[in-house]
Design a protein around this motif. Structure first.
Motif, PDB file in Angstrom:
ATOM      1  N   GLN A  38       0.824  -1.209   0.000  1.00 37.73           N
ATOM      2  CA  GLN A  38       0.000   0.000   0.000  1.00 37.73           C
ATOM      3  C   GLN A  38       0.857   1.257   0.000  1.00 37.73           C
ATOM      4  O   GLN A  38       0.562   2.225  -0.714  1.00 37.73           O
ATOM      5  N   GLU A  39       1.920   1.247   0.803  1.00 34.60           N
ATOM      6  CA  GLU A  39       2.815   2.396   0.830  1.00 34.60           C
ATOM      7  C   GLU A  39       3.477   2.596  -0.529  1.00 34.60           C
ATOM      8  O   GLU A  39       3.617   3.730  -1.020  1.00 34.60           O
ATOM      9  N   LEU A  40       3.857   1.469  -1.150  1.00 38.14           N
ATOM     10  CA  LEU A  40       4.483   1.560  -2.464  1.00 38.14           C
ATOM     11  C   LEU A  40       3.496   2.100  -3.503  1.00 38.14           C
ATOM     12  O   LEU A  40       3.866   2.898  -4.375  1.00 38.14           O
ATOM     13  N   ALA A  41       2.219   1.676  -3.385  1.00 36.89           N
ATOM     14  CA  ALA A  41       1.210   2.149  -4.328  1.00 36.89           C
ATOM     15  C   ALA A  41       0.998   3.658  -4.208  1.00 36.89           C
ATOM     16  O   ALA A  41       0.853   4.370  -5.198  1.00 36.89           O
ATOM     17  N   GLU A  42       0.985   4.144  -2.965  1.00 34.46           N
ATOM     18  CA  GLU A  42       0.810   5.581  -2.773  1.00 34.46           C
ATOM     19  C   GLU A  42       1.980   6.364  -3.355  1.00 34.46           C
ATOM     20  O   GLU A  42       1.802   7.438  -3.945  1.00 34.46           O
ATOM     21  N   GLU A  43       3.188   5.833  -3.195  1.00 33.85           N
ATOM     22  CA  GLU A  43       4.346   6.507  -3.770  1.00 33.85           C
ATOM     23  C   GLU A  43       4.293   6.516  -5.295  1.00 33.85           C
ATOM     24  O   GLU A  43       4.595   7.528  -5.945  1.00 33.85           O
ATOM     25  N   LEU A  44       3.867   5.384  -5.868  1.00 34.29           N
ATOM     26  CA  LEU A  44       3.763   5.309  -7.324  1.00 34.29           C
ATOM     27  C   LEU A  44       2.687   6.265  -7.844  1.00 34.29           C
ATOM     28  O   LEU A  44       2.831   6.904  -8.887  1.00 34.29           O
ATOM     29  N   TRP A  45       1.590   6.329  -7.115  1.00 34.72           N
ATOM     30  CA  TRP A  45       0.479   7.210  -7.526  1.00 34.72           C
ATOM     31  C   TRP A  45       0.915   8.669  -7.534  1.00 34.72           C
ATOM     32  O   TRP A  45       0.661   9.419  -8.469  1.00 34.72           O
ATOM     33  N   SER A  46       1.596   9.075  -6.448  1.00 34.89           N
ATOM     34  CA  SER A  46       2.048  10.464  -6.376  1.00 34.89           C
ATOM     35  C   SER A  46       3.140  10.764  -7.384  1.00 34.89           C
ATOM     36  O   SER A  46       3.310  11.900  -7.820  1.00 34.89           O
ATOM     37  N   ALA A  47       3.863   9.766  -7.815  1.00 35.11           N
ATOM     38  CA  ALA A  47       4.956   9.984  -8.767  1.00 35.11           C
ATOM     39  C   ALA A  47       4.475  10.036 -10.208  1.00 35.11           C
ATOM     40  O   ALA A  47       5.095  10.683 -11.045  1.00 35.11           O
ATOM     41  N   GLY A  48       3.366   9.368 -10.497  1.00 40.00           N
ATOM     42  CA  GLY A  48       2.983   9.247 -11.905  1.00 40.00           C
ATOM     43  C   GLY A  48       1.738   9.966 -12.315  1.00 40.00           C
ATOM     44  O   GLY A  48       1.380   9.941 -13.483  1.00 40.00           O
ATOM     45  N   LEU A  49       1.007  10.648 -11.394  1.00 37.40           N
ATOM     46  CA  LEU A  49      -0.248  11.278 -11.753  1.00 37.40           C
ATOM     47  C   LEU A  49      -0.202  12.795 -11.568  1.00 37.40           C
ATOM     48  O   LEU A  49       0.784  13.397 -11.939  1.00 37.40           O
ATOM     49  N   PRO A  50      -1.220  13.415 -10.962  1.00 38.78           N
ATOM     50  CA  PRO A  50      -1.370  14.872 -11.004  1.00 38.78           C
ATOM     51  C   PRO A  50      -0.091  15.649 -10.764  1.00 38.78           C
ATOM     52  O   PRO A  50       0.720  15.296  -9.943  1.00 38.78           O
ATOM     53  N   GLY A  51       0.069  16.727 -11.506  1.00 35.12           N
ATOM     54  CA  GLY A  51       1.229  17.589 -11.395  1.00 35.12           C
ATOM     55  C   GLY A  51       2.345  17.207 -12.329  1.00 35.12           C
ATOM     56  O   GLY A  51       3.278  17.979 -12.535  1.00 35.12           O
ATOM     57  N   ASP A  52       2.282  16.024 -12.923  1.00 35.36           N
ATOM     58  CA  ASP A  52       3.341  15.593 -13.820  1.00 35.36           C
ATOM     59  C   ASP A  52       2.772  15.482 -15.222  1.00 35.36           C
ATOM     60  O   ASP A  52       1.891  14.658 -15.464  1.00 35.36           O
ATOM     61  N   LEU A  53       3.204  16.331 -16.123  1.00 38.68           N
ATOM     62  CA  LEU A  53       2.705  16.326 -17.485  1.00 38.68           C
ATOM     63  C   LEU A  53       3.876  16.095 -18.444  1.00 38.68           C
ATOM     64  O   LEU A  53       4.410  17.023 -19.044  1.00 38.68           O
ATOM     65  N   PRO A  54       4.303  14.850 -18.588  1.00 39.72           N
ATOM     66  CA  PRO A  54       5.500  14.595 -19.396  1.00 39.72           C
ATOM     67  C   PRO A  54       5.305  14.866 -20.874  1.00 39.72           C
ATOM     68  O   PRO A  54       6.266  15.036 -21.592  1.00 39.72           O
ATOM     69  N   GLU A  55       4.014  14.924 -21.348  1.00 41.30           N
ATOM     70  CA  GLU A  55       3.800  15.121 -22.775  1.00 41.30           C
ATOM     71  C   GLU A  55       3.951  16.578 -23.191  1.00 41.30           C
ATOM     72  O   GLU A  55       3.927  16.887 -24.369  1.00 41.30           O
ATOM     73  N   LEU A  56       4.040  17.524 -22.239  1.00 42.83           N
ATOM     74  CA  LEU A  56       4.182  18.941 -22.546  1.00 42.83           C
ATOM     75  C   LEU A  56       5.619  19.403 -22.324  1.00 42.83           C
ATOM     76  O   LEU A  56       6.242  19.090 -21.315  1.00 42.83           O
ATOM     77  N   GLU A  57       6.097  20.179 -23.256  1.00 44.62           N
ATOM     78  CA  GLU A  57       7.395  20.818 -23.095  1.00 44.62           C
ATOM     79  C   GLU A  57       7.270  21.950 -22.070  1.00 44.62           C
ATOM     80  O   GLU A  57       6.185  22.469 -21.836  1.00 44.62           O
TER      81      GLU A  57
END
Length: 309
Positions: A38-57
């Motif tokens: 569960q802790e790992l899932a929360e870290e992954l969620w925060s790392a890969g979702l809101p606030g991170d927009l890799p498709e935009l320069e």
């Protein structure tokens, strides 16, 4: 500088959801391994979702953030000035800046390749097209309010006629307030208050200027909303007329009273003229008695006999 984006990062949300689902299914009997998942899932969620927009320069992300801030500022301005309506005079600066921000996004083509095209990434990369929808909403609202009729050609400020109208409007309200201080308002239908006496000149000028602006706008406009002035001017005039006629029971003397009475009297007199002329000029046919020939010959014979007798 933004970190390089790896295709494997697209799997992070799915992996995080799977680990969260596994932890939830275990319920209260969670083992240390599930707690760790569960802790790992929360870290992954925060790392890969809101606030991170890799498709935009970074440049495109900056343009999008500026448009979002401009949209929020314009929305707040429209909401605060919705009643009484002061949209055009208070929000034209926000609207002009938002147009420039949208234009910057639409014109941005990137530096090296098509993948850096900010217009494509921000405006047309998904079905909802949020930025385009917001821009269309603001444009339609601005056009429906006819704000262009209150602003100068470059939309940097109010036109001279609008400033003159608003100046008279403020003077009228000031006159109303000044003459109401210390007196009770009698709202009887025939009441002629101090407001009507002392503010008649200012209100007449305001009403005449509004009618003049309306005539000029109808003559020079060609759009679907050309018959209307901007919403700020219309709302201000509606407020003033309601106060003048309904609240204070004042009436504006009409300068065309004599011509109106003359025309009305002439129209009412037309039926009398019509029937009188018909009676005088019509000729009644007279009945002519025609005697038979036998009667005429007998009458001549009698006359001859009387002559020679």
């Amino acid at each position: 500088m933004a970190p390089p984006w790896c295709p494997c990062r697209a799997l992070l949300p799915a992996l995080a959801l799977a680990l969260l689902g596994l932890a939830a299914a275990a319920g209260p009997r969670q083992t240390p391994a599930l707690e760790l998942a569960q802790e790992l899932a929360e870290e992954l969620w925060s790392a890969g979702l809101p606030g991170d927009l890799p498709e935009l320069e970074p440049e495109c992300r900056s343009l999008l953030a500026a448009f979002a801030e401009g949209s929020a500022a314009l929305t707040g301005c429209l909401g605060r000035r919705a009643r009484p309506v002061r949209l055009c005079q208070g929000c034209h600066g926000h609207y002009r800046r938002l147009l420039a921000q949208y234009d910057s996004i639409a014109r941005a083509v990137g530096n090296s390749s098509e993948s850096h095209n900010c217009a494509k990434s921000i405006l047309t990369s998904d079905r909802l097209q949020i930025v385009v929808t917001l821009s269309e909403f603001f444009n339609e609202t601005w056009e429906a309010a006819n704000c262009a009729n209150c602003l100068k050609n470059n939309s940097e400020g109010l036109s001279n006629s609008t400033e003159e109208f608003l100046d008279l409007f403020n003077k009228s309200l000031t006159c109303f307030e000044h003459n109401l201080q210390g007196q009770a308002i009698d709202l009887s239908p025939n009441n002629y208050t101090e407001v009507c006496k002392n503010c008649n000149e200012t209100y007449t000028k305001l009403n005449d200027l509004y009618n003049h602006l309306q005539r000029m706008n109808r003559q020079g406009g060609e759009s679907a909303h050309s018959a209307h002035l901007c919403i700020d001017v219309e709302d201000a005039m509606n407020i003033t007329r309601k106060l003048w006629s309904r609240t204070f029971n004042c009436s504006l003397p009409c300068s065309d009273t004599v011509p109106v009475i003359a025309v009305s009297s002439f129209i009412l007199f037309l039926p009398i003229v019509f029937y009188l002329s018909s009676f005088l000029h019509s000729k009644q046919k007279k009945r002519i008695l025609i005697l038979p020939k036998r009667i005429q010959s007998n009458a001549n014979l009698v006359n001859i006999q009387e002559k020679y007798s």
